[in-house]
Every structure is written in structure tokens, then in C-alpha cells.
Design a protein around this motif. Structure first.
Motif, mmCIF file in Angstrom:
data_model
loop_
_atom_site.group_PDB
_atom_site.id
_atom_site.type_symbol
_atom_site.label_atom_id
_atom_site.label_comp_id
_atom_site.label_asym_id
_atom_site.label_seq_id
_atom_site.Cartn_x
_atom_site.Cartn_y
_atom_site.Cartn_z
ATOM 1 N N LYS A 211 0.831 -1.206 0.000
ATOM 2 C CA LYS A 211 0.000 0.000 0.000
ATOM 3 C C LYS A 211 0.860 1.247 0.000
ATOM 4 N N TYR B 201 -5.019 9.621 -2.621
ATOM 5 C CA TYR B 201 -5.530 8.304 -3.000
ATOM 6 C C TYR B 201 -4.698 7.229 -2.312
ATOM 7 N N GLU B 202 -5.324 6.089 -2.080
ATOM 8 C CA GLU B 202 -4.537 4.931 -1.667
ATOM 9 C C GLU B 202 -4.286 4.065 -2.893
ATOM 10 N N GLN C 34 -3.112 0.467 -3.966
ATOM 11 C CA GLN C 34 -2.981 -0.845 -3.329
ATOM 12 C C GLN C 34 -2.764 -1.913 -4.377
ATOM 13 N N LYS D 263 0.267 5.845 -0.075
ATOM 14 C CA LYS D 263 -0.660 6.966 -0.183
ATOM 15 C C LYS D 263 -0.029 7.964 -1.129
ATOM 16 N N LYS E 155 -5.042 -1.040 -7.388
ATOM 17 C CA LYS E 155 -6.307 -0.340 -7.173
ATOM 18 C C LYS E 155 -6.022 1.044 -6.621
ATOM 19 N N LEU E 156 -6.685 2.060 -7.161
ATOM 20 C CA LEU E 156 -6.491 3.434 -6.711
ATOM 21 C C LEU E 156 -7.809 3.879 -6.073
ATOM 22 N N THR E 157 -7.752 4.185 -4.782
ATOM 23 C CA THR E 157 -8.982 4.527 -4.065
ATOM 24 C C THR E 157 -8.903 5.945 -3.502
ATOM 25 N N TYR E 158 -9.915 6.749 -3.785
ATOM 26 C CA TYR E 158 -9.961 8.132 -3.304
ATOM 27 C C TYR E 158 -10.007 8.163 -1.777
ATOM 28 N N LEU E 159 -9.183 9.028 -1.176
ATOM 29 C CA LEU E 159 -9.194 9.169 0.288
ATOM 30 C C LEU E 159 -9.805 10.503 0.722
ATOM 31 N N LYS F 262 -4.416 5.673 -13.685
ATOM 32 C CA LYS F 262 -5.021 4.338 -13.681
ATOM 33 C C LYS F 262 -4.833 3.655 -15.034
#
Lengths: 380, 380
Positions: B318, B357-358, B360, B320, B344-348, B333
């Protein structure tokens, strides 16, 4: 090679496939020491149901097949693997000894020893003829004695069990079908023919993990290799599990000769340490001891090899072996040469009817790699 | 792709060879974020004099080539290698930082960042446009700034230098010829354009091994990666040498994700430890500390991964990261997808004009391998 298809009972189509696969290799060096053999081959890879190392010989009056010794799968965890594998069956923990696997058979008038890969080994055959009586084979001509050949006078795996060289039986198998006798039958037969056996350490159920672990830890304290876990009936295939002691001992060996050894050999032993540490839930102090043991098993032999090369020596593996007959020593040289093994056999002395030799193998790749770096070369 | 041969100045015959070799790969994802580019490719392998990672672009009015950053050879010993390599020349020890190598160039109206393999990275390009002024390129349009991109907000190599994300210059090179400016010119130019540089730790001669070792040991104490040793004139290729700290840190990473990582990666770092231990003639106590450090760097991450899987989690990496513009995140992406990276790119959240974004990445092989063993599977 025509007799091979017949001996294995192959159809013509399958026989052609075998020839195409080029997995059939010469199994011996022709010599009067092997008087009963007209010809012999071995399988260099698994072929259908026939295991790698299967030995197929043409004798004067018949053919003879000794099936390859089956690969024993390894478990990295005792729980839940044993339970899942053996279910409710009774199992034994048999000591797994650190030597080399040989199948002892009788062909014609004589005893022969076949190594794992399916080669007739002159060194081992000479010892087997001295140490194993033919009585067993009079009563069980179709069977093979699957033994670990161990000791300090070993051309392949040197390990000190307090004996110079000896055989320890672990399986009695039908040479043709590879079916194994039950543990009880094996033990009884071995006793009645005075054949030494690998120790049976425990008989229990697969879910008795605490007791099994305790037994392994006792072996650890004795600095032994590990166990083969067997269904007492030998209807389910065995599993093996090794001690941290032997994992580290293997790593010492692999890193001493790092350029000769496969990376997979190293990684697999390291992974075993991690799963064992995880399973036994060791204290932080014991975990640190394990880390130190692992680190030393890796770095000490590496630094030793560097120092050897720095002081002008080659990195070599040495052992002291013996023959009863000098002609077998000559044959053994040809046997190593046939396999492309670059080793030197040097006469040392005679004692108690034995002729001692030093077997020395120069680890060329490791020596050269270290040497280049010491002279100011780059890693890559 | 027709412009590539022209841009590289290849003969027709050589151009055909390049096409046959299938080493020419797409270098970017087409997007309005890269407005100056008509098309671009990269060399996936060395081709003739052109390094792996060489970037070839078609702009609106011309072609542009950024030569791949040359592989820096590694030494495992300072003595005698430095003396042999550099002779009597003056050398500098420059800090080798633990990030990822980028070449920053100007094409058309904008700045672009090219990663080691020759890919235009949207993440890095966005940061370069914020952090690097175009002034340098007004005066040196033919040159590229070879920088280490470092920090904790890194999509590739996370390492804490007390900065979120930054660039540190180590070479200024002619993009077309790959010729590097001297160390002195580089430092002066960087200063006058306010470009941060990797620290120069020492200027000396190659035979001053004691002082060089002392400098490396200071870096070791600071928990830094190592040094690049350079001819001050940059006429002789540099060499690299790393600390035990980073060797172990790399091993931690490799064993945490053991099934994803090459065995060679592990072995090479272990061998470095052995040569360093040998060269510095450490005491038995220091040697044991090194063994413990090595053992822990290997076993701790392995056990951690086993415990993760046991508790039902995947083994993941992981980090950030942040973007100034959400559209660049979307482009990033697509950039990862183009390379087949399963991340995987996840909005924080948003903060100070940055969108966090994280990132992972699930380590599928490691997770599956451990999982199978935990469920009672066999090693092989």
C-alpha cells in the motif's frame, strides 16, 4: 533398448512415445563387477505411471524392473495438513535420515544398489554386497529394500551418524508394482533378516499434533533431519517434515557453493523456517535465536568460501570414502565420468582391508565468481 | 512508427532489424495531459548503442529522443575495484537515493517525466511540472535532468526522506547523445536554476579506501541506501555500492512478497552482505549482529505475510499518493493498466490543494501460495 518396452509392458504406440521423449538413459558402466547384466536403462523423467529413476535391465534369462522411488511430498505445517492427508488413520513418525536413497535388489546371482536416479552405483553396490545378506531375496525375490545409505564415508551426502557407512531400511516394495509392505510387516521382516531400519519414533493419530511436534523437537535437539510420516498400512502416500537444524544445515551447504546451487533450493528452505516458526508460536527470544541461526547458516559459509579463494584455494567439497577392491574404485571413477561429474579420486592409504580415497569436487562456478570479484570485477 | 528509425538515425537495414526484434513498445497513454506528443515509443531492450528505456517521440514539428539511463555497474568490494576502475582520477561519492529514476525533459511547451523503462508517467510528470521550473530548459533545450524521485507519496518506491515527494538531480545529460556534464558543471547549473541535487559526500582519489569506507559507514548509520562513485569529469562510467541497511531493507521487501520476487534479487543482496562483511574485517560481535539483522530481514516479513493470510487478509503493498488534478489520477489508472499492473487506486480525501488516493497492489501469488499451505496443501 528393445527389451525396455517389453519389460514395462508398453503397447507399441506407447513404446514409440518413450523413444521420442529421449528420457531413456544408460543406467550403468559395463564391467565384470556387474556380471548378471546384459543391458540396463533408467527413466530420466516420469513416464506414465513409471516414476523417474525407474530401472529396467536385461538379464541373461529375463528382464527386470525396479520402479523409481516415489517422490515424498513435503508439508510445511503439521496442522491441519496431517489431519487432512491421513484422516483418522493410524500413522507412524519414522526418522528421515540424511543420506542418499538406494534400492537394493538381487539380479541373477548378485546384489545391486540403484540410486535415486536409477543408476547402478558401484560404490554402493560393493557395500551392499558386504552388508546385506542375500537371505531376504531368497524368500522375496520380487522385492526391493529401499534404504538410506548414510555415514561419513559417503560419496554423495556426508553426515555423521556415528557410523562410517551403513544402510537403514525404510520401505520394502515390490520392485515391479512399487507396492509397499505395511509398516508392521516391514519391521518384522527386517528383524528376522537382521536388516537395520530407520527408527520409528511414534505411532499415533494424525490429530495428535502436540505429541508429533514434541517428537520433532526431540529430533531437533539430537540434530537430526526430520521425519517421514506414514500411514501404518502404507495405503496413503507418506509426507515428510524436517527440522530447523537440517534446514540450516542445507543452507550452509548451498551458500558455501552458491553458484553451483539453485536459488529454489535456498528459498524453499527459508520458507520452511518461516512456517515452522509460525506454527510453533515461538517466543520472541526463540524467534531471534532462529533468525541468528538462519543468518549464520547463510553468511558463515559465504565468507568462508570468499576467504578460501582469497588465500589462493579453490572452493572444494571433500569426502573420504573407501573401497574393498581397487578395481571398484576404478569403476567408480568411470561411473562419475559417465554422469559428467567433475570429481577427483585420490588414493590415501589402506587399513583393515579397506582402501581409502579422497573424493574431491572443485566448485568451479563459485570459485570463479568469487575470484572475479576479488580481482576487482563487478557483480553484473 | 515510421518516425523512430529517422529519429534514431538508423539505416534501412537496421530499422528492419529493430522492427523484427519487437522491442519497440508504446511509451504513453494518449491524453490531453500530453498535448505536445503525436506519438511515442520506448525500447524495451538495449538496441545497438541505444540503451533500454530509450524514449522516441514524434512532436508536432520534429522528433525527440531521450536516451535510456545507462545501467550503473555494482561493486561488491571497494578495494581493489575502485582503484582498478578509476585509476588515478579524482572521484566523488554521491548519495544514491532510494526512489525511482526519472528523466525530466521539455517537449514542445511542457515538461515531461520519463521513467527508467522509457514510459511517460502521468504521476511523475504532474509533479515535475509543479516542482521543476522551465528556466533550465530555455537555456539547455537539448538536455535532460536525470533525477531520483523520492518520498513517502511514491507510487513505486516508498522511502522516508522527510519529504512527501521530491526530485533530486544526479546527472545532467544530453538527451540525444547521453553525454553527461562534469560533476562541477552539474552542481553549478543546478544551483543557478535552484534544482535540488543528491548530496555529494566526498571528493577524493580511488585508493583512499579508508575514507570511502568511513563515508559509507556514516550513511549506514543514517539508514541510507548507498553511494554512486563518479569520475569528476564523468568520462568513466560510475559504479554503485550499497549499505547493509538497504540490502536488508530490500530483502524485507522481497521476502514479504516472496512469490512475486525473483530468486536472483534475494541471492544478490545476500552475497553483497558477505563481501561487505569480508571487506570491513568486522569483529565476531559485529558479524553476529549482521547475521541477526539478515535473519530478521528474511524471517520477519515472511511470518508477517503468513499471519496476514491466516487472519483472512490478502498480502498487499500500500502507499498513499496524491494528485493536483483528478483527471491525472484517472490517466494514471490507465497508465498502470497499460503496463498490466494489477493495482487499485482509491480516493481518500482532499487537503491543501492535493487529492489523496490509496494505491494498493494485491500480491496474488504470495497470498495464494501461503493460503494453500495454511489450508493443508503441500509445498510442491
Amino acid at each position: 533398448m528393445n527389451f525396455v518396452a517389453e519389460a514395462l509392458g508398453l503397447s507399441r504406440q506407447t513404446a514409440e512415445k518413450l523413444e521420442e521423449g529421449s528420457i531413456l538413459r544408460k543406467a550403468f558402466v559395463r564391467d565384470s563387477f556387474f556380471p548378471d547384466l546384459v543391458d540396463a536403462y533408467r527413466l530420466d523423467k516420469k513416464f506414465g505411471k513409471f516414476e523417474e529413476g525407474t530401472f529396467i535391465a536385461k538379464l541373461k534369462d529375463r528382464t527386470f524392473v525396479a520402479r523409481g522411488f516415489p517422490k515424498i511430498r513435503r508439508t510445511l505445517l503439521l496442522d491441519p495438513t496431517l489431519k487432512k492427508h491421513f484422516g483418522n488413520r493410524r500413522i507412524v513418525l519414522e526418522e528421515k535420515m540424511n543420506g542418499y536413497n538406494v534400492r537394493i535388489v538381487k539380479m541373477g546371482e548378485n546384489i545391486y544398489a540403484i540410486t535415486r536416479g536409477g543408476l547402478l552405483c558401484p560404490y554402493t553396490t560393493e557395500k551392499a554386497r558386504k552388508m546385506i545378506s542375500t537371505d531376504f531375496f531368497e524368500d522375496f525375490p520380487e522385492y526391493m529394500l529401499c534404504c538410506e545409505a548414510v555415514g561419513i564415508a559417503s560419496p554423495y551426502v556426508v553426515f555423521d551418524y556415528g557410523v562410517e557407512f551403513d544402510f537403514f531400511l525404510f520401505d520394502i516394495r515390490n520392485a515391479k508394482t512399487n507396492e509397499a509392505l505395511s509398516v508392521k510387516d516391514k519391521v518384522e521382516i527386517a528383524e528376522s533378516y537382521s536388516i537395520k531400519t530407520a527408527r520409528i519414533l511414534l505411532e499415533t493419530n494424525a490429530d495428535n499434533v502436540d505429541l508429533i511436534l514434541k517428537t520433532v523437537q526431540e529430533l531437533e535437539a539430537e540434530r537430526r533431519e526430520g521425519v517421514v510420516i506414514k500411514d501404518v498400512e502404507m495405503k496413503i502416500e507418506p509426507l515428510k517434515y524436517t527440522t530447523s537444524y537440517i534446514n540450516c544445515s542445507d543452507l550452509r551447504y548451498a551458500f558455501r557453493y552458491f553458484a553451483e546451487y539453485g536459488r529454489d533450493f535456498m528459498l524453499s528452505r527459508i520458507i520452511r523456517e518461516a512456517f515452522q516458526s509460525y506454527e510453533i508460536k515461538e517466543t520472541q527470544k526463540d524467534f531471534e535465536k532462529r533468525c541468528l541461526r538462519l543468518g549464520k547458516a547463510i553468511l558463515e559459509p559465504l565468507v568462508e568460501s570468499i576467504k578460501d579463494v582469497k588465500s589462493g584455494k579453490d572452493v572444494v567439497e571433500k569426502s573420504k570414502i573407501f573401497f574393498y577392491d581397487g578395481r571398484v574404485a576404478e569403476l567408480f571413477k568411470r561411473h562419475l565420468k559417465m554422469q559428467g561429474i567433475n570429481a577427483k579420486l585420490t588414493y590415501l592409504y589402506k587399513k583393515d582391508g579397506k582402501i581409502y580415497y579422497e573424493l574431491q569436487r572443485v566448485m568451479r562456478s563459485t570459485t570463479d565468481k568469487i575470484s572475479r570479484i576479488l580481482e576487482g570485477g563487478y557483480w553484473q
